[in-house]
Design a protein around this motif. Sequence first.
Motif, PDB file in Angstrom:
ATOM      1  N   GLU A 319      35.023  47.941 -26.654  1.00  0.00           N
ATOM      2  CA  GLU A 319      34.759  49.209 -25.983  1.00  0.00           C
ATOM      3  C   GLU A 319      33.531  49.111 -25.076  1.00  0.00           C
ATOM      4  O   GLU A 319      33.519  49.646 -23.975  1.00  0.00           O
ATOM      5  N   SER A 320      32.472  48.448 -25.553  1.00  0.00           N
ATOM      6  CA  SER A 320      31.226  48.385 -24.780  1.00  0.00           C
ATOM      7  C   SER A 320      31.218  47.256 -23.763  1.00  0.00           C
ATOM      8  O   SER A 320      30.229  47.073 -23.054  1.00  0.00           O
ATOM      9  N   LYS A 321      32.318  46.481 -23.689  1.00  0.00           N
ATOM     10  CA  LYS A 321      32.461  45.397 -22.700  1.00  0.00           C
ATOM     11  C   LYS A 321      31.375  44.329 -22.865  1.00  0.00           C
ATOM     12  O   LYS A 321      30.855  43.808 -21.878  1.00  0.00           O
ATOM     13  N   GLN A 322      31.051  43.992 -24.108  1.00  0.00           N
ATOM     14  CA  GLN A 322      30.034  42.967 -24.369  1.00  0.00           C
ATOM     15  C   GLN A 322      30.671  41.582 -24.384  1.00  0.00           C
ATOM     16  O   GLN A 322      31.620  41.334 -25.121  1.00  0.00           O
ATOM     17  N   LEU A 323      30.099  40.702 -23.581  1.00  0.00           N
ATOM     18  CA  LEU A 323      30.608  39.342 -23.453  1.00  0.00           C
ATOM     19  C   LEU A 323      29.434  38.371 -23.489  1.00  0.00           C
ATOM     20  O   LEU A 323      28.484  38.502 -22.709  1.00  0.00           O
ATOM     21  N   VAL A 324      29.480  37.414 -24.416  1.00  0.00           N
ATOM     22  CA  VAL A 324      28.408  36.423 -24.553  1.00  0.00           C
ATOM     23  C   VAL A 324      28.971  35.045 -24.228  1.00  0.00           C
ATOM     24  O   VAL A 324      29.941  34.603 -24.843  1.00  0.00           O
ATOM     25  N   LEU A 325      28.359  34.380 -23.249  1.00  0.00           N
ATOM     26  CA  LEU A 325      28.724  33.001 -22.929  1.00  0.00           C
ATOM     27  C   LEU A 325      27.798  32.065 -23.684  1.00  0.00           C
ATOM     28  O   LEU A 325      26.579  32.105 -23.500  1.00  0.00           O
ATOM     29  N   ASN A 326      28.376  31.220 -24.528  1.00  0.00           N
ATOM     30  CA  ASN A 326      27.575  30.283 -25.322  1.00  0.00           C
ATOM     31  C   ASN A 326      27.876  28.854 -24.883  1.00  0.00           C
ATOM     32  O   ASN A 326      28.908  28.291 -25.243  1.00  0.00           O
ATOM     33  N   PHE A 327      26.956  28.285 -24.092  1.00  0.00           N
ATOM     34  CA  PHE A 327      27.081  26.901 -23.658  1.00  0.00           C
ATOM     35  C   PHE A 327      25.804  26.138 -24.003  1.00  0.00           C
ATOM     36  O   PHE A 327      24.792  26.720 -24.389  1.00  0.00           O
ATOM     37  N   ASP A 328      25.852  24.826 -23.849  1.00  0.00           N
ATOM     38  CA  ASP A 328      24.709  23.997 -24.211  1.00  0.00           C
ATOM     39  C   ASP A 328      23.471  24.407 -23.415  1.00  0.00           C
ATOM     40  O   ASP A 328      23.570  24.937 -22.296  1.00  0.00           O
ATOM     41  N   ALA A 329      22.294  24.118 -23.982  1.00  0.00           N
ATOM     42  CA  ALA A 329      21.037  24.487 -23.325  1.00  0.00           C
ATOM     43  C   ALA A 329      20.554  23.417 -22.359  1.00  0.00           C
ATOM     44  O   ALA A 329      19.576  23.638 -21.638  1.00  0.00           O
ATOM     45  N   ASP A 330      21.203  22.236 -22.331  1.00  0.00           N
ATOM     46  CA  ASP A 330      20.760  21.188 -21.415  1.00  0.00           C
ATOM     47  C   ASP A 330      21.267  21.468 -20.000  1.00  0.00           C
ATOM     48  O   ASP A 330      21.891  22.494 -19.729  1.00  0.00           O
ATOM     49  N   LYS A 331      20.979  20.537 -19.082  1.00  0.00           N
ATOM     50  CA  LYS A 331      21.357  20.732 -17.678  1.00  0.00           C
ATOM     51  C   LYS A 331      22.863  20.896 -17.529  1.00  0.00           C
ATOM     52  O   LYS A 331      23.347  21.757 -16.793  1.00  0.00           O
ATOM     53  N   ALA A 332      23.621  20.072 -18.252  1.00  0.00           N
ATOM     54  CA  ALA A 332      25.075  20.168 -18.175  1.00  0.00           C
ATOM     55  C   ALA A 332      25.556  21.522 -18.679  1.00  0.00           C
ATOM     56  O   ALA A 332      26.471  22.138 -18.116  1.00  0.00           O
ATOM     57  N   GLY A 333      24.923  22.021 -19.762  1.00  0.00           N
ATOM     58  CA  GLY A 333      25.302  23.323 -20.294  1.00  0.00           C
ATOM     59  C   GLY A 333      24.962  24.452 -19.343  1.00  0.00           C
ATOM     60  O   GLY A 333      25.713  25.421 -19.215  1.00  0.00           O
ATOM     61  N   THR A 334      23.816  24.326 -18.682  1.00  0.00           N
ATOM     62  CA  THR A 334      23.430  25.339 -17.692  1.00  0.00           C
ATOM     63  C   THR A 334      24.422  25.375 -16.547  1.00  0.00           C
ATOM     64  O   THR A 334      24.844  26.449 -16.095  1.00  0.00           O
ATOM     65  N   ASN A 335      24.798  24.195 -16.073  1.00  0.00           N
ATOM     66  CA  ASN A 335      25.797  24.131 -14.995  1.00  0.00           C
ATOM     67  C   ASN A 335      27.128  24.703 -15.451  1.00  0.00           C
ATOM     68  O   ASN A 335      27.823  25.383 -14.687  1.00  0.00           O
ATOM     69  N   ALA A 336      27.470  24.419 -16.718  1.00  0.00           N
ATOM     70  CA  ALA A 336      28.728  24.936 -17.254  1.00  0.00           C
ATOM     71  C   ALA A 336      28.700  26.459 -17.327  1.00  0.00           C
ATOM     72  O   ALA A 336      29.694  27.125 -17.029  1.00  0.00           O
ATOM     73  N   ALA A 337      27.549  27.010 -17.712  1.00  0.00           N
ATOM     74  CA  ALA A 337      27.417  28.465 -17.781  1.00  0.00           C
ATOM     75  C   ALA A 337      27.566  29.084 -16.402  1.00  0.00           C
ATOM     76  O   ALA A 337      28.277  30.083 -16.214  1.00  0.00           O
ATOM     77  N   GLU A 338      26.895  28.489 -15.418  1.00  0.00           N
ATOM     78  CA  GLU A 338      26.992  29.010 -14.054  1.00  0.00           C
ATOM     79  C   GLU A 338      28.414  28.887 -13.521  1.00  0.00           C
ATOM     80  O   GLU A 338      28.912  29.770 -12.820  1.00  0.00           O
ATOM     81  N   ARG A 339      29.075  27.775 -13.889  1.00  0.00           N
ATOM     82  CA  ARG A 339      30.458  27.581 -13.458  1.00  0.00           C
ATOM     83  C   ARG A 339      31.385  28.572 -14.166  1.00  0.00           C
ATOM     84  O   ARG A 339      32.304  29.128 -13.565  1.00  0.00           O
ATOM     85  N   ALA A 340      31.121  28.825 -15.434  1.00  0.00           N
ATOM     86  CA  ALA A 340      31.975  29.719 -16.212  1.00  0.00           C
ATOM     87  C   ALA A 340      31.851  31.158 -15.745  1.00  0.00           C
ATOM     88  O   ALA A 340      32.808  31.935 -15.822  1.00  0.00           O
ATOM     89  N   ILE A 341      30.656  31.511 -15.260  1.00  0.00           N
ATOM     90  CA  ILE A 341      30.464  32.877 -14.771  1.00  0.00           C
ATOM     91  C   ILE A 341      31.426  33.151 -13.626  1.00  0.00           C
ATOM     92  O   ILE A 341      32.082  34.193 -13.576  1.00  0.00           O
ATOM     93  N   GLY A 342      31.516  32.181 -12.707  1.00  0.00           N
ATOM     94  CA  GLY A 342      32.506  32.232 -11.640  1.00  0.00           C
ATOM     95  C   GLY A 342      32.703  33.605 -11.038  1.00  0.00           C
ATOM     96  O   GLY A 342      31.783  34.226 -10.509  1.00  0.00           O
ATOM     97  N   GLU A 343      33.935  34.083 -11.159  1.00  0.00           N
ATOM     98  CA  GLU A 343      34.323  35.330 -10.514  1.00  0.00           C
ATOM     99  C   GLU A 343      33.756  36.574 -11.180  1.00  0.00           C
ATOM    100  O   GLU A 343      33.795  37.661 -10.596  1.00  0.00           O
ATOM    101  N   ILE A 344      33.216  36.454 -12.403  1.00  0.00           N
ATOM    102  CA  ILE A 344      32.793  37.670 -13.095  1.00  0.00           C
ATOM    103  C   ILE A 344      31.388  38.097 -12.718  1.00  0.00           C
ATOM    104  O   ILE A 344      30.909  39.125 -13.198  1.00  0.00           O
ATOM    105  N   ALA A 345      30.703  37.315 -11.858  1.00  0.00           N
ATOM    106  CA  ALA A 345      29.357  37.712 -11.437  1.00  0.00           C
ATOM    107  C   ALA A 345      29.366  39.104 -10.822  1.00  0.00           C
ATOM    108  O   ALA A 345      28.474  39.923 -11.088  1.00  0.00           O
TER     109      ALA A 345
END
Length: 658
Positions: A319-345
């Motif tokens: 109902e509250s539209k809560q979404l948590v992206l959990n990726f690694d904290a290293d550089k690869a994980g950061t890139n993965a998070a930014e990539r995963a955000i994609g269209e939902i930004a």
Amino acid sequence: MQIPRLHPDTIEEVKLRADIVDVVSEYVVLRKRGKDFVGLCPFHDEKSPSFTVSQTKQMYYCFGCQAGGNAIKFVMDLGKRSFADVVLDLARRYQVPVQTLEPQQRQELQRQLSLREQLYEVLATSAQFYQHALRQSQGQKALQYLQSNRQLKEETIQQFGLGYAPAGWETLHRYLVEDKRLPAQILEKAGLIKPRSSGGGYYDVFRDRLMIPIRDVQGRVIAFGGRTLTDVDAQKAASPEGVQPKYLNSPETELFNKSKTLFALDQAKGGISQLDQAVVVEGYFDAIALHAAGIDNAVASLGTALSLEQVRLILRYTESKQLVLNFDADKAGTNAAERAIGEIAELAYKGEVQLKILNLPDGKDADEYLRKQTPENYQELLANAPLWLDWQIQQIIQDRDLKQATDFQQVTQQLVKLLKNIANSDTRNYYVSYCAEILSLGDTRLIPLRVENLLTQIAPPAATYSKPVSARKAWGGDKVSHSPLPTERSLLEHAEALLLRIYLHCPEQRQAIIDELEERDLQFSLSHHRFLWQQILEILSGDAETRNFVSPPDLISRLQDQFLEFGSEMALISHLFHVDEKNQKEILRTSQVVQAAIACMDLVMLEKRYRHFLELWQQTDPQTEPERYQSYYQAFYAEKIKLQKIDRQRLFSITELL
């Protein structure tokens, strides 16, 4: 697939069998309220429920965005699917025999429908085969990997249907084709086998891999993910195809679309609804490990950037539209998070999703983290995960020395770019202050200056307006401008809508409305209202019993069925099929309101004719065409007199009644 026109009996049977509460509940969390059900509307962002579902009427309606219709319309709009496709899908679900209007096409349709059913059967049988192979001697390496390396219990292995694809080139092919007598072509369409390049038979796509079934929301196997169990050197020596990827997914098929599928959503939808939050991880085993630890609101993104379809699929259950992206904290994980955000930004900037980012410490993924930490530790990190905007700001200032002019300038530019994208003014003002504090480097005296600087840079440019065009000079030197003002356009919109609503909901007024329109030779000016009126007339013209008196009792139902194939037009007039408290009060004074609405429509038609004859008169040369010149003059002058008369009527009746 190309679907022939469906028989009305099939459509009617689907409407009877497809319970709307059952259908909507798959996508919306519904709660009983009185005799109806309520929930958050899936068609627009809202915090308090205005979406109602009536089981007795088999209808849904949103008082916020005016979306409404039956079960077929709901699935059509939510999935952006065609009418026939939805009817077929519901027919399969509720076991309704399918008939078409073109008998010669029935065989082809049944063949296409049969293909999907065969694919489901083949994939389910393959999943059972892989699970059985895991318990055999050849699958011991895979089973040991699950139990030792991944530390999974037997109940988790069974819960997710994990299995093993034997190393042989044709093991699955032989079992399904020779033993089960299933067509090789169906296996190929399911993405399980491939034809040999030499043209001599097929070989298995998945070999010597740990197999992970991918299921749809209803829990049916639609694809597989396979993890290799062979090291790189062994692969080079054994495979003519070269080194295989660590993870291999099924190709896209009739059933499987990677950008519209989330791993473990069938297992997680209940937890997401209960906890009002969804956790998205990157890998299969991250999601499996979270479920094994009792965190059952986790799904995996199948290694791709999150698409809007995937996000909207998840958000149906929170109902509250809560979404948590959990990726690694290293550089690869950061890139993965930014990539995963994609269209939902864009959704995050608008506030349509409460997006958070969880980076686990020491560069670990969820699976690795839970092997050494407790589920409670993970839950604590989850609760403290920063909002996406806070995370973005930290990424911008990370490893930057704001005391250096170059870094300060670059950080400021990136922050301004971020702030410009925030749609909500209150949210933007909050983050302006937050960024100003960061840029002030602890000197509170600089905060007002930094705020002013940021606001100056993010302020949108002043709007420019084109100079109004002068009205044409009319007869006698007066300037006339009878083009409707915006307020008049709104009045016309309301008048036509109200007239149509009265026609739909007050059968006793229908003949009077038709008589008035015919007597004054009036038409609906707005295209969506004109479209609805044309559909009404088509129904009437096809009904011999009601050709002269307009009162079919099921008019609204028949119109809604007819409009299922006209999605864009339906969106503009669907609110007319429903009556709320305000509408009820308006149509209580039906006779006066009908007269006022007719007068408003008459005014618009008179204005159009006035402008038309005036323009013709101005373009005619009185020396060469004196008779035509005089005729146009008399015509526009007559319309002007009518306008003056109806203007007086409008002042005292239309604005008061409408």
